[in-house]
Design a protein around this motif. Structure first.
Motif, PDB file in Angstrom:
ATOM      1  N   ASP A  49      26.254  34.410  53.668  1.00  8.52           N
ATOM      2  CA  ASP A  49      26.806  34.749  52.353  1.00  8.52           C
ATOM      3  C   ASP A  49      28.294  35.034  52.527  1.00  8.52           C
ATOM      4  OD1 ASP A  49      27.008  35.399  49.656  1.00  8.52           O
ATOM      5  OD2 ASP A  49      25.104  36.478  49.654  1.00  8.52           O
ATOM      6  N   ALA A  50      28.930  35.414  51.436  1.00  7.03           N
ATOM      7  CA  ALA A  50      30.367  35.691  51.465  1.00  7.03           C
ATOM      8  C   ALA A  50      30.675  36.876  52.375  1.00  7.03           C
ATOM      9  CB  ALA A  50      30.870  35.973  50.055  1.00  7.03           C
ATOM     10  N   TYR A  51      31.877  36.870  52.937  1.00  3.82           N
ATOM     11  CA  TYR A  51      32.308  37.903  53.877  1.00  3.82           C
ATOM     12  C   TYR A  51      32.205  39.299  53.278  1.00  3.82           C
ATOM     13  CZ  TYR A  51      35.543  40.526  56.905  1.00  3.82           C
ATOM     14  OH  TYR A  51      36.119  41.457  57.731  1.00  3.82           O
ATOM     15  N   ASP A  52      32.559  39.453  52.021  1.00  6.47           N
ATOM     16  CA  ASP A  52      32.554  40.777  51.399  1.00  6.47           C
ATOM     17  C   ASP A  52      31.240  41.097  50.689  1.00  6.47           C
ATOM     18  OD1 ASP A  52      32.822  38.959  49.383  1.00  6.47           O
ATOM     19  OD2 ASP A  52      34.566  39.904  48.433  1.00  6.47           O
ATOM     20  N   SER A  53      30.208  40.277  50.915  1.00  5.49           N
ATOM     21  CA  SER A  53      28.898  40.568  50.317  1.00  5.49           C
ATOM     22  C   SER A  53      28.228  41.704  51.086  1.00  5.49           C
ATOM     23  CB  SER A  53      28.015  39.326  50.326  1.00  5.49           C
ATOM     24  OG  SER A  53      27.772  38.896  51.661  1.00  5.49           O
ATOM     25  N   VAL A  54      27.303  42.371  50.434  1.00  7.93           N
ATOM     26  CA  VAL A  54      26.620  43.521  51.030  1.00  7.93           C
ATOM     27  C   VAL A  54      25.136  43.205  51.177  1.00  7.93           C
ATOM     28  CG1 VAL A  54      26.028  45.954  50.764  1.00  7.93           C
ATOM     29  CG2 VAL A  54      28.281  45.130  50.045  1.00  7.93           C
ATOM     30  N   PHE A  55      24.606  43.342  52.379  1.00 10.77           N
ATOM     31  CA  PHE A  55      23.177  43.144  52.595  1.00 10.77           C
ATOM     32  C   PHE A  55      22.470  44.490  52.531  1.00 10.77           C
ATOM     33  CE2 PHE A  55      19.458  43.171  55.383  1.00 10.77           C
ATOM     34  CZ  PHE A  55      18.711  42.155  54.795  1.00 10.77           C
ATOM     35  N   ILE A  56      21.487  44.589  51.663  1.00  8.40           N
ATOM     36  CA  ILE A  56      20.673  45.793  51.539  1.00  8.40           C
ATOM     37  C   ILE A  56      19.268  45.451  52.010  1.00  8.40           C
ATOM     38  CG2 ILE A  56      19.735  47.522  49.957  1.00  8.40           C
ATOM     39  CD1 ILE A  56      22.182  47.131  48.217  1.00  8.40           C
ATOM     40  N   SER A  57      18.817  46.075  53.070  1.00 10.21           N
ATOM     41  CA  SER A  57      17.519  45.759  53.657  1.00 10.21           C
ATOM     42  C   SER A  57      16.381  46.201  52.724  1.00 10.21           C
ATOM     43  CB  SER A  57      17.372  46.446  55.007  1.00 10.21           C
ATOM     44  OG  SER A  57      17.299  47.851  54.845  1.00 10.21           O
ATOM     45  N   PRO A  58      15.208  45.579  52.848  1.00  8.50           N
ATOM     46  CA  PRO A  58      14.075  45.946  51.997  1.00  8.50           C
ATOM     47  C   PRO A  58      13.711  47.429  52.068  1.00  8.50           C
ATOM     48  CG  PRO A  58      13.637  43.871  53.098  1.00  8.50           C
ATOM     49  CD  PRO A  58      14.909  44.410  53.680  1.00  8.50           C
ATOM     50  N   SER A  59      13.747  48.013  53.264  1.00  7.41           N
ATOM     51  CA  SER A  59      13.389  49.432  53.387  1.00  7.41           C
ATOM     52  C   SER A  59      14.394  50.322  52.671  1.00  7.41           C
ATOM     53  CB  SER A  59      13.305  49.842  54.865  1.00  7.41           C
ATOM     54  OG  SER A  59      12.218  49.221  55.503  1.00  7.41           O
ATOM     55  N   ARG A  60      15.681  49.980  52.778  1.00 12.79           N
ATOM     56  CA  ARG A  60      16.694  50.752  52.063  1.00 12.79           C
ATOM     57  C   ARG A  60      16.515  50.599  50.559  1.00 12.79           C
ATOM     58  NH1 ARG A  60      21.724  53.044  52.784  1.00 12.79           N
ATOM     59  NH2 ARG A  60      22.057  52.310  54.922  1.00 12.79           N
ATOM     60  N   ALA A  61      16.241  49.367  50.118  1.00  9.43           N
ATOM     61  CA  ALA A  61      16.041  49.129  48.689  1.00  9.43           C
ATOM     62  C   ALA A  61      14.843  49.916  48.169  1.00  9.43           C
ATOM     63  CB  ALA A  61      15.862  47.637  48.434  1.00  9.43           C
ATOM     64  N   SER A  62      13.751  49.944  48.946  1.00 15.57           N
ATOM     65  CA  SER A  62      12.550  50.681  48.531  1.00 15.57           C
ATOM     66  C   SER A  62      12.805  52.172  48.460  1.00 15.57           C
ATOM     67  CB  SER A  62      11.402  50.398  49.508  1.00 15.57           C
ATOM     68  OG  SER A  62      11.070  49.033  49.513  1.00 15.57           O
ATOM     69  N   ALA A  63      13.646  52.664  49.381  1.00 15.72           N
ATOM     70  CA  ALA A  63      13.942  54.099  49.410  1.00 15.72           C
ATOM     71  C   ALA A  63      14.957  54.499  48.354  1.00 15.72           C
ATOM     72  CB  ALA A  63      14.463  54.483  50.795  1.00 15.72           C
ATOM     73  N   GLY A  64      15.589  53.500  47.733  1.00 16.01           N
ATOM     74  CA  GLY A  64      16.578  53.794  46.703  1.00 16.01           C
ATOM     75  C   GLY A  64      17.886  54.320  47.247  1.00 16.01           C
ATOM     76  N   GLY A  65      18.124  54.107  48.540  1.00 17.03           N
ATOM     77  CA  GLY A  65      19.356  54.603  49.149  1.00 17.03           C
ATOM     78  C   GLY A  65      20.562  53.773  48.760  1.00 17.03           C
ATOM     79  N   VAL A  66      21.717  54.398  48.724  1.00 16.80           N
ATOM     80  CA  VAL A  66      22.964  53.715  48.389  1.00 16.80           C
ATOM     81  C   VAL A  66      23.674  53.349  49.689  1.00 16.80           C
ATOM     82  CG1 VAL A  66      25.193  53.927  47.259  1.00 16.80           C
ATOM     83  CG2 VAL A  66      23.159  54.952  46.204  1.00 16.80           C
ATOM     84  N   LYS A  67      24.019  52.109  49.849  1.00 20.99           N
ATOM     85  CA  LYS A  67      24.719  51.664  51.051  1.00 20.99           C
ATOM     86  C   LYS A  67      26.221  51.828  50.863  1.00 20.99           C
ATOM     87  CE  LYS A  67      25.406  47.570  53.997  1.00 20.99           C
ATOM     88  NZ  LYS A  67      25.215  48.240  55.284  1.00 20.99           N
ATOM     89  N   ARG A  68      26.834  52.524  51.790  1.00 22.14           N
ATOM     90  CA  ARG A  68      28.282  52.708  51.719  1.00 22.14           C
ATOM     91  C   ARG A  68      29.002  51.391  51.995  1.00 22.14           C
ATOM     92  NH1 ARG A  68      29.440  58.293  55.143  1.00 22.14           N
ATOM     93  NH2 ARG A  68      28.253  59.723  53.797  1.00 22.14           N
ATOM     94  N   PRO A  69      30.170  51.210  51.397  1.00 18.43           N
ATOM     95  CA  PRO A  69      30.950  50.005  51.698  1.00 18.43           C
ATOM     96  C   PRO A  69      31.286  49.945  53.189  1.00 18.43           C
ATOM     97  CG  PRO A  69      31.841  51.153  49.792  1.00 18.43           C
ATOM     98  CD  PRO A  69      30.828  52.064  50.399  1.00 18.43           C
ATOM     99  N   ARG A  70      31.422  48.757  53.703  1.00 19.15           N
ATOM    100  CA  ARG A  70      31.777  48.580  55.114  1.00 19.15           C
ATOM    101  C   ARG A  70      33.165  49.175  55.357  1.00 19.15           C
ATOM    102  NH1 ARG A  70      33.365  43.187  58.140  1.00 19.15           N
ATOM    103  NH2 ARG A  70      32.882  43.750  60.295  1.00 19.15           N
ATOM    104  N   PRO A  71      33.329  49.958  56.429  1.00 22.51           N
ATOM    105  CA  PRO A  71      34.641  50.561  56.700  1.00 22.51           C
ATOM    106  C   PRO A  71      35.729  49.499  56.874  1.00 22.51           C
ATOM    107  CG  PRO A  71      32.948  51.549  58.075  1.00 22.51           C
ATOM    108  CD  PRO A  71      32.318  50.357  57.420  1.00 22.51           C
ATOM    109  N   MET A  72      36.888  49.782  56.363  1.00 21.17           N
ATOM    110  CA  MET A  72      38.035  48.900  56.528  1.00 21.17           C
ATOM    111  C   MET A  72      39.264  49.748  56.874  1.00 21.17           C
ATOM    112  SD  MET A  72      37.382  45.717  56.312  1.00 21.17           S
ATOM    113  CE  MET A  72      35.938  44.721  55.921  1.00 21.17           C
TER     114      MET A  72
END
Length: 423
Positions: free
Chosen positions: A253-276
């Motif tokens: 996918d695109a370089y700035d796209s965010v992958f959210i794993s199934p377990s994280r999605a099920s837990a409803g957790g928010v993924k922080r942006p990749r550090p830059m």
């Protein structure tokens, strides 16, 4: 401090290893030990365990590995889906992923079913190879229960491989709960006859052609262990990994796209942006930013430089103590030394001549470091030298958070030195 999650084995080979441990500890016959081991794992006896595991439907859980790549012409994100029987966090801690497992160093545990490479690869091919190495390493650890060699004692046990002809891409592995037991995997680019060498060392060896962890399948590999039986068993695990490569899925996918794993999605957790990183040379208060690797926040250093003459005092002291402090404090010392060395080069750049280039790594007879090594022979002298370093950098630099972090690590080293004397 890393934490290892210990679970009862769910494979026949795992139950056999547990049985051997019970046999050694309690002096019981092997058959009795095997039945006890099987019962601890929830089976009636060893025969019941063999039958149940053989006929049980395989349980597959997908875990995910993400890498990024970026260059002048192209960029993107690659994510592999890898079949395992459990989540990553059930057999590896975040610390073990990032620092303690061969072929996983440079990755971080993003969620229990997802690891992510911290830095960018140079291109898609590099990103794919790094992800495949990580996939092999995860499968290997999950199937064997082995842990990457990290402790000084374990590393010492593998010193014999320094004399292995043509050694390359070596990885060392320890057996949890069995001090002194180890596995080593050698993966050179060319074929070498390892059998005679292993026999001369009194250890077992097993060729694992077209298998392995580093570029698995592209190099001839050899598994070494203290017994031939165990070397053969681990080589068999590498073969199983090779056969399962076809089950790995790949998405890009695109370089700035965010992958959210199934377990994280099920837990409803928010993924922080990749550090830059912050743009280089950005000044905030008494600090200036440096370092521009994607996947990390910027490093910071004091705006005001330490006088060069003070660097030339500090460097040899820290280098002289590199291996002369307690093992558990070496990483703190190396980190502080490396940080000050980076600041030295950033502060003086082109003003650093050949003569003073090695202020922080000058070695050899007659060098400042060698002279310091001869002088710093007692715990009191070592602590006094570190106190001198702290006094120099406190006086030469303006107070700021990066300086405080360096001093904290140096004081930690002093604490370990004093504790080693008391113990």
């Amino acid at each position: 401090m890393s934490r290892q999650v210990v679970t009862m084995p769910s494979s026949i080979s795992g139950i056999k290893r547990l049985a051997k441990k019970i046999k050694a500890e309690d002096g019981l016959p092997l058959q009795v030990s095997q039945n006890i081991a099987a019962q601890r794992c929830g089976f009636e006896n060893f025969r019941h365990a063999s039958s149940s595991i053989k006929n049980a439907p395989s349980k597959v859980k997908m875990i995910y590995i993400t890498t990024y790549w970026k260059n002048e012409d192209d960029s993107g994100r690659l994510t592999l889906g890898v079949p395992l029987s459990c989540s990553i966090s059930q057999f590896l801690s975040a610390q073990q992923v990032r620092f303690g497992t061969p072929r996983l160093v440079g990755f971080k545990l993003d969620f229990k079913d997802h690891i992510e490479r911290i830095h960018d690869a140079t291109d898609e091919t590099d990103a794919r190879e790094a992800a495949m190495e990580a996939a092999s390493a995860l499968q290997f650890v999950q199937l064997t229960g082995l842990m990457g060699v990290t402790r000084k004692q374990q590393m010492h046990q593998l010193e014999l491989f320094r004399d292995l002809p043509g050694r390359d891409h070596m990885s060392g592995w320890a057996v949890p709960g069995e001090p002194g037991k180890w596995v080593a995997i050698d993966e050179p680019y060319s074929e070498f006859d390892r059998k005679k060498w292993a026999e001369s060392q009194g250890i077992g060896s097993a060729p694992a052609w077209n298998q392995g962890i580093y570029r698995g399948g592209l190099q001839p590999s050899t598994v070494f262990a203290q017994t031939q039986e165990y070397a053969n068993e681990i080589a068999g695990v590498l073969a199983r990994i090779s056969y399962r490569k076809a089950e790995i899925t790949t998405t890009t996918d695109a370089y700035d796209s965010v992958f959210i794993s199934p377990s994280r999605a099920s837990a409803g957790g928010v993924k922080r942006p990749r550090p830059m990183p912050t743009p280089v040379n950005t000044v905030r208060g008494r600090c200036v930013a440096y370092g521009d690797q994607a996947g990390e926040y910027s490093n910071w250093r004091p705006v005001k430089p330490l006088p060069m003459v003070e660097h030339l005092k500090v460097g040899p002291i820290l280098e002289a103590l590199r291996y002369a402090v307690p093992y558990r404090s070496q990483l703190a010392l190396w980190t502080a030394t490396g940080t000050l060395c980076n600041w030295f080069f950033l502060e003086y750049g082109n003003g650093i001549t050949d003569k003073i280039e090695f202020a922080y790594n000058s070695i050899g007879e007659g060098s400042p470091t060698a002279d310091q090594q001869k002088a710093l022979i007692t715990a009191d002298l070592k602590c006094a030298a570190l106190e001198e370093v702290v006094a120099i950098i406190l006086k030469g630099y303006q107070p700021c958070a990066p300086l405080t972090a360096v001093i904290k690590k140096l004081r930690l080293v002093m604490d370990y030195i004093r504790k080693s004397v008391r113990n």
